[in-house]
Design a protein around this motif. Sequence first.
Motif: not given
Length: 545
Positions: A164-165, A372, A393, A404-405, A420-423, A524, A527
């Motif tokens: 993602t980055s 999390e 962060e 972040r899992d 993943r938290l973001g997914n 990413y 999306t």
Amino acid sequence: MEFQTLKELYANSINTYGSRSAFSMLGRESMTYNDFDDRVDYVRGILLGAGLSSGDKVALLSSNMPNWNVCYFAIVTSGMVAVPILPDFSGPELDAIIAHSDAKALMVSDKLFSRLSRETIDRMNIVIRTKNLGILSRKSGALGVMREPKPDDLAVIIYTSGTTSAPKGVMLTHYNLARQIQMGRDLFAVLPDDVFLSILPLSHTYECSLGMLLPFMCGASVVYIDRPPTASNLLPALREVRPTIMLSVPLIIEKIYKSQVANRFGSSPFLRALYARPFFRKMIHRTIGKRLYELFGGRLRFFGIGGAKLDAEAERFLLEGRFPYAIGYGLTETAPLLAGATPDKVRLGSTGPMLKGVEARLEDVNELGEGELVVKSPCTMQGYYKNPELTAEVFTHDHWFRTRDLAAFDNDGYLYIKGRLGNMILGPNGENIYPEDIESVLNSHFLVSDSIVQEENGKLIALVHFDREQLRKRYLELRHDMAEIKAELIRYVNAKVNKSSKIASIREQEEAFEKTPSHKIKRYLYTSQHKKTAQPNNRMQTKEV
């Protein structure tokens, strides 16, 4: 014996196992621990002679070979900082990483040298060829100064290939790594007679810590192969080496499962019906599992799997086939292992309990007991190199690391990673939907190579890259069109997932998904927002049902 630094660990292994085999390249060079020490001492002298001192950064960009390890130990035992770089980064990415790391020296293999810019090479005090430890370029300068490394001294900076980055430089200390491999030894005892077959990049923390440092500490030997671990390359190596320990990523075992099980027993209604019955399925798995064990040399006692989520059907095959596998969980930021089990204690879908010395808690827990995963480990990084904002962060106010899992624990303390938290996708009724679970089912189908599940307008959409070879066979044998094949795949998935995780449609991803250097899909890029802002020549092409 407990070690505080890699220098202490190194000295103990050289003194204890001097005449034993340490590292070898299949069919070529082999060296004992004493031979290895001679080379490390030689490279250490070259670095000091080029004006490098303790604390200076040295980039290590090379394919796997015994000299990779020589270079690594020459750096860290001198109190310098190793910067191992994954070989799959592009040329501009490599230049950017080396510049960001402030490396003053470079150790590089022949094929990767050509990817680097002249500006990068010219900035180096010295460039060393890993193949023969020869000097490719050097600037004259004063002799460097070496001091004894301390536990809290920086040992490595590892640039992650995030999904993602942009890459981030993870800073690990001598103590982080020394404690990690001792915790690994406590989980599973590595013996001096053990033989590792290494098939993963040494620049990945997983392979470096558990596949190189751990056997080195325990007096074992490691064999490397000089080509990708495809079936045609791996099978002869397995026959010759007959390893007792191997580390792998899910992709390798999933390919074996698809070719040996899913493709065979999913290609006809009769075989699918037979395989669906638990008695026959277990019998099939046991027969193929025994054959697989023999293919791996017949003396394997630990096959570690990590780096990504393992397909559930592939794991059930390993478990019922009585293959000596175990799944571990960790991150580059934790050097890496946080949780794991031994082959005799695995549980389907779990990565095992947390390692001794690791504390864990769940935050923002939902009604299902999922939250999390936040950890406190002696192996947690100092932070991201030259990035204090991002470092802040990922740590809580009491300095626990945010993975972040999303995870859950059973009553015995076994860890289950949900995604993943973001997914995570929030369902229409507020339920948590984990796309990785659905993708695991999709990827278990013999026609699917890779997939991504997304939410669009309240519905779940699957982007699927099909196995073109299997698809051609399907067309020829059953004369199905793509709409029928996609409809069948939707039925296959929806019969195996819960109500909130059912997919509504499938879009064909014609080209393979773009992946990170550690072979994870760059989510990413796929999306809806990214596709709206992508350039017209963007490589991504999809077809919807």
